[in-house]
Design an enzyme around this catalytic site. Structure first.
Site, PDB file in Angstrom:
ATOM      1  N   ARG A  16       0.765  -1.922  -0.147  1.00  0.00           N
ATOM      2  CA  ARG A  16       0.003  -0.091   0.035  1.00  0.00           C
ATOM      3  C   ARG A  16       1.156   1.527  -0.552  1.00  0.00           C
ATOM      4  O   ARG A  16       0.583   2.412  -0.318  1.00  0.00           O
ATOM      5  CB  ARG A  16      -1.222   0.038   1.592  1.00  0.00           C
ATOM      6  CG  ARG A  16      -2.551  -0.700   1.247  1.00  0.00           C
ATOM      7  CD  ARG A  16      -3.605  -1.181   2.168  1.00  0.00           C
ATOM      8  NE  ARG A  16      -4.289  -1.541   1.443  1.00  0.00           N
ATOM      9  CZ  ARG A  16      -5.212  -1.974   2.109  1.00  0.00           C
ATOM     10  NH1 ARG A  16      -4.830  -2.197   3.872  1.00  0.00           N
ATOM     11  NH2 ARG A  16      -6.036  -2.652   1.757  1.00  0.00           N
ATOM     12  N   GLY A  63     -14.272  -3.330  -0.217  1.00  0.00           N
ATOM     13  CA  GLY A  63     -15.541  -2.687  -0.264  1.00  0.00           C
ATOM     14  C   GLY A  63     -16.516  -1.673  -1.554  1.00  0.00           C
ATOM     15  O   GLY A  63     -17.288  -1.017  -1.752  1.00  0.00           O
ATOM     16  N   LYS A 121     -20.271 -15.860   0.092  1.00  0.00           N
ATOM     17  CA  LYS A 121     -22.061 -14.953  -0.331  1.00  0.00           C
ATOM     18  C   LYS A 121     -22.586 -14.420  -1.660  1.00  0.00           C
ATOM     19  O   LYS A 121     -22.108 -13.780  -1.863  1.00  0.00           O
ATOM     20  CB  LYS A 121     -21.946 -14.676   0.677  1.00  0.00           C
ATOM     21  CG  LYS A 121     -21.440 -14.763   2.265  1.00  0.00           C
ATOM     22  CD  LYS A 121     -21.988 -14.439   3.426  1.00  0.00           C
ATOM     23  CE  LYS A 121     -21.656 -14.952   4.697  1.00  0.00           C
ATOM     24  NZ  LYS A 121     -21.782 -13.629   5.958  1.00  0.00           N
ATOM     25  N   GLY A 136     -11.110  -7.783  -2.628  1.00  0.00           N
ATOM     26  CA  GLY A 136     -10.150  -8.841  -1.672  1.00  0.00           C
ATOM     27  C   GLY A 136     -10.062 -10.038  -1.656  1.00  0.00           C
ATOM     28  O   GLY A 136      -8.035  -9.813  -2.544  1.00  0.00           O
TER      29      GLY A 136
HETATM   30  P1  AMP Z   1     -15.388 -13.697  -0.323  1.00  0.00           P
HETATM   31  O1  AMP Z   1     -14.899 -12.304   0.396  1.00  0.00           O
HETATM   32  O2  AMP Z   1     -16.758 -12.916  -0.538  1.00  0.00           O
HETATM   33  O3  AMP Z   1     -14.641 -13.556  -2.192  1.00  0.00           O
HETATM   34  O4  AMP Z   1     -15.093 -14.894  -0.199  1.00  0.00           O
HETATM   35  C1  AMP Z   1     -14.248 -15.213  -0.112  1.00  0.00           C
HETATM   36  C2  AMP Z   1     -13.915 -16.634   0.253  1.00  0.00           C
HETATM   37  O5  AMP Z   1     -14.909 -17.769  -0.150  1.00  0.00           O
HETATM   38  C3  AMP Z   1     -12.854 -17.225   0.603  1.00  0.00           C
HETATM   39  O6  AMP Z   1     -12.670 -17.525   1.969  1.00  0.00           O
HETATM   40  C4  AMP Z   1     -12.862 -18.953  -0.221  1.00  0.00           C
HETATM   41  O7  AMP Z   1     -12.543 -19.728   0.763  1.00  0.00           O
HETATM   42  C5  AMP Z   1     -14.236 -19.391  -0.089  1.00  0.00           C
HETATM   43  N1  AMP Z   1     -15.368 -20.130  -0.385  1.00  0.00           N
HETATM   44  C6  AMP Z   1     -15.182 -19.946  -1.699  1.00  0.00           C
HETATM   45  N2  AMP Z   1     -15.805 -20.466  -2.800  1.00  0.00           N
HETATM   46  C7  AMP Z   1     -15.859 -21.448  -1.211  1.00  0.00           C
HETATM   47  C8  AMP Z   1     -16.791 -22.913  -1.403  1.00  0.00           C
HETATM   48  N3  AMP Z   1     -17.033 -23.385  -2.213  1.00  0.00           N
HETATM   49  N4  AMP Z   1     -17.369 -22.750  -0.509  1.00  0.00           N
HETATM   50  C9  AMP Z   1     -16.896 -22.717   1.004  1.00  0.00           C
HETATM   51  N5  AMP Z   1     -16.240 -21.069   1.017  1.00  0.00           N
HETATM   52  C10 AMP Z   1     -15.887 -20.998   0.269  1.00  0.00           C
END
Ligand code: AMP
Length: 395
Positions: free
Chosen positions: A36, A373, A197, A350
């Site tokens: 950064r 974000g 999510k 992220g």
């Molecule tokens: P995000 O911050 O929403 O981009 O989510 C990232 C996280 O999603 C990472 O820590 C991954 O380990 C998790 N992730 C991705 N695919 C899966 C999955 N099929 N089941 C559970 N966690 C997941």
């Protein structure tokens, strides 16, 4: 007009520069990753090389409006000085007597770093008096802090009520590429989304559906779509309160005539553990005791074929649990493919950034966004308070 630092002569000017020096520190307050700081160097150099006086502002950690020694920006002075190859003065407060005294000693081309903005609770409250106190230190405001541009804080937005605001090089690059994918992408435009999510990214997906030719969905979020269609998803990640929303998105894609593909097969296992037995199975028939933890070979092939046709790619979110082997495979293959494409490739937010860095492909894509974000809110189509300031008329 979107004003940038290329539009101004800095000679003799006191320039307040908002950067994001929120770097990770170890227990001895040593910086463990200086990315950064390095990202802000071109902007700071440009200003001091053009005889401006660089007064640098940042936050570090979450001191919650109080002075907390471990979050002092003093820990950043030595590294900043090394990277700029010149001395950096430090002011023990970001407003008031100490800040004024430090700034009044500055000559053209000098650099002063102010203490953590978030030692004052007024910063995150966008308090107008606090904004004015900051603004009183300078003649011009420059921001390179894209990562906090979605927050209307005193140092990211409020300060621009008093001072003319200009985007630094990093900010300009972020806005340039993220705007390009949203407003004038070369086609075909393929977006690939993943991560945990649906709820975090549903607005992004809805906004992108109107812009893309093809939307690919992998990662944990794909299972909410499968469940919404009545598929058996076993123990896979699912947001049961988002099933209706997922169906609506599927309908919207159909109505818009967009290609909307999600996982057709997955790598499933009974738990998230390195070396655990896995199998590649259809994603609509996952046994009750198993969960989908990565995209399977058929999905990798299908997604890759779409990506190879693309002239613009936007990637947000890992395809699986990329932190644990072998569930990193889908994410790695996609990252490696992106690195070889003859297309504008933008990676945002992220964990996809962490993933592309882990795969060693970060320098082979067109742009890696520094905002989590902020990047998502930009892609949702929102106007960000720390960005609209560059187009506001100067009073
Ligand atoms: P995000 O911050 O929403 O981009 O989510 C990232 C996280 O999603 C990472 O820590 C991954 O380990 C998790 N992730 C991705 N695919 C899966 C999955 N099929 N089941 C559970 N966690 C997941």
């Amino acid at each position: 007009m979107f004003r940038t630092i290329k539009d101004i002569d800095f000679a003799g000017k006191k320039v307040l520069i908002r950067v994001d020096f929120n770097v990770p520190l170890d227990a001895d307050l040593k910086i463990t990753d200086d990315t950064r700081i390095r990202m802000a160097i071109p902007t700071i150099k440009h200003i001091i090389d053009n005889k401006g006086r660089a007064i640098i502002m940042s936050h570090l950690g979450r001191p919650k409006g109080e002075r907390v020694d471990k979050y002092s920006l003093k820990s950043v002075v030595a590294r900043l000085s090394e990277l700029l190859d010149k001395p950096v003065a430090f002011a023990e407060d970001c407003i008031g007597e100490k800040a004024n005294a430090a700034v009044s000693k500055m000559k053209d081309g000098d650099v002063t770093l102010l203490e953590n903005l978030r030692f004052h609770k007024e910063e995150e409250k966008n308090n107008p008096e606090f904004s004015k106190a900051l603004a009183s230190l300078g003649d011009i405001f420059v921001s390179d802090a894209f990562g906090t541009a979605h927050r209307a804080h005193a140092s990211t937005a409020g300060i621009a009520d008093t001072l003319p605001a200009y985007a630094g090089f990093l900010m300009e690059k972020e806005v340039k590429y993220l705007s390009k994918v949203l407003t004038s992408p070369e086609r075909p435009f393929v977006a690939i989304m993943g991560g945990a999510k649906v709820s975090d990214k549903i607005t992004v997906i809805e906004n992108l559906l109107e812009k893309v030719d093809t939307l690919l969905v992998g990662g944990g979020m794909a299972y909410t779509f499968h469940k919404a269609l009545g598929h058996k998803i076993g123990n896979s990640l699912c947001e049961n309160d988002k099933l209706d929303l997922a169906l609506k998105v599927i309908e919207k894609a159909k109505a818009l005539g967009k290609k909307f593909l999600f996982t057709q097969d997955v790598i499933a296992a009974s738990e998230i553990k390195e070396g655990i037995a896995t199998e590649a199975i259809a994603s609509d028939n996952i046994p009750d005791d198993k969960m989908g933890l990565d995209i399977g070979p058929k999905t990798i092939k299908e997604f890759s074929d779409e990506l190879k046709k693309a002239k613009t790619v936007l990637w947000n979110g890992p395809m699986g649990v990329f932190e644990v082997k072998p569930f990193d495979n889908g994410t790695r293959v996609i990252a490696e493919l992106l690195a070889t494409l003859d297309a504008t490739t933008v990676v945002g937010g992220g964990d996809s950034v962490a993933a592309i860095e882990q795969m060693g492909a970060a320098d082979k894509v067109t742009h890696v966004s520094t905002g989590g974000g902020a990047c998502l809110e930009f892609l949702e189509g929102k106007t960000l308070p720390g960005i609209e300031i560059f187009s506001k008329p100067i009073k």
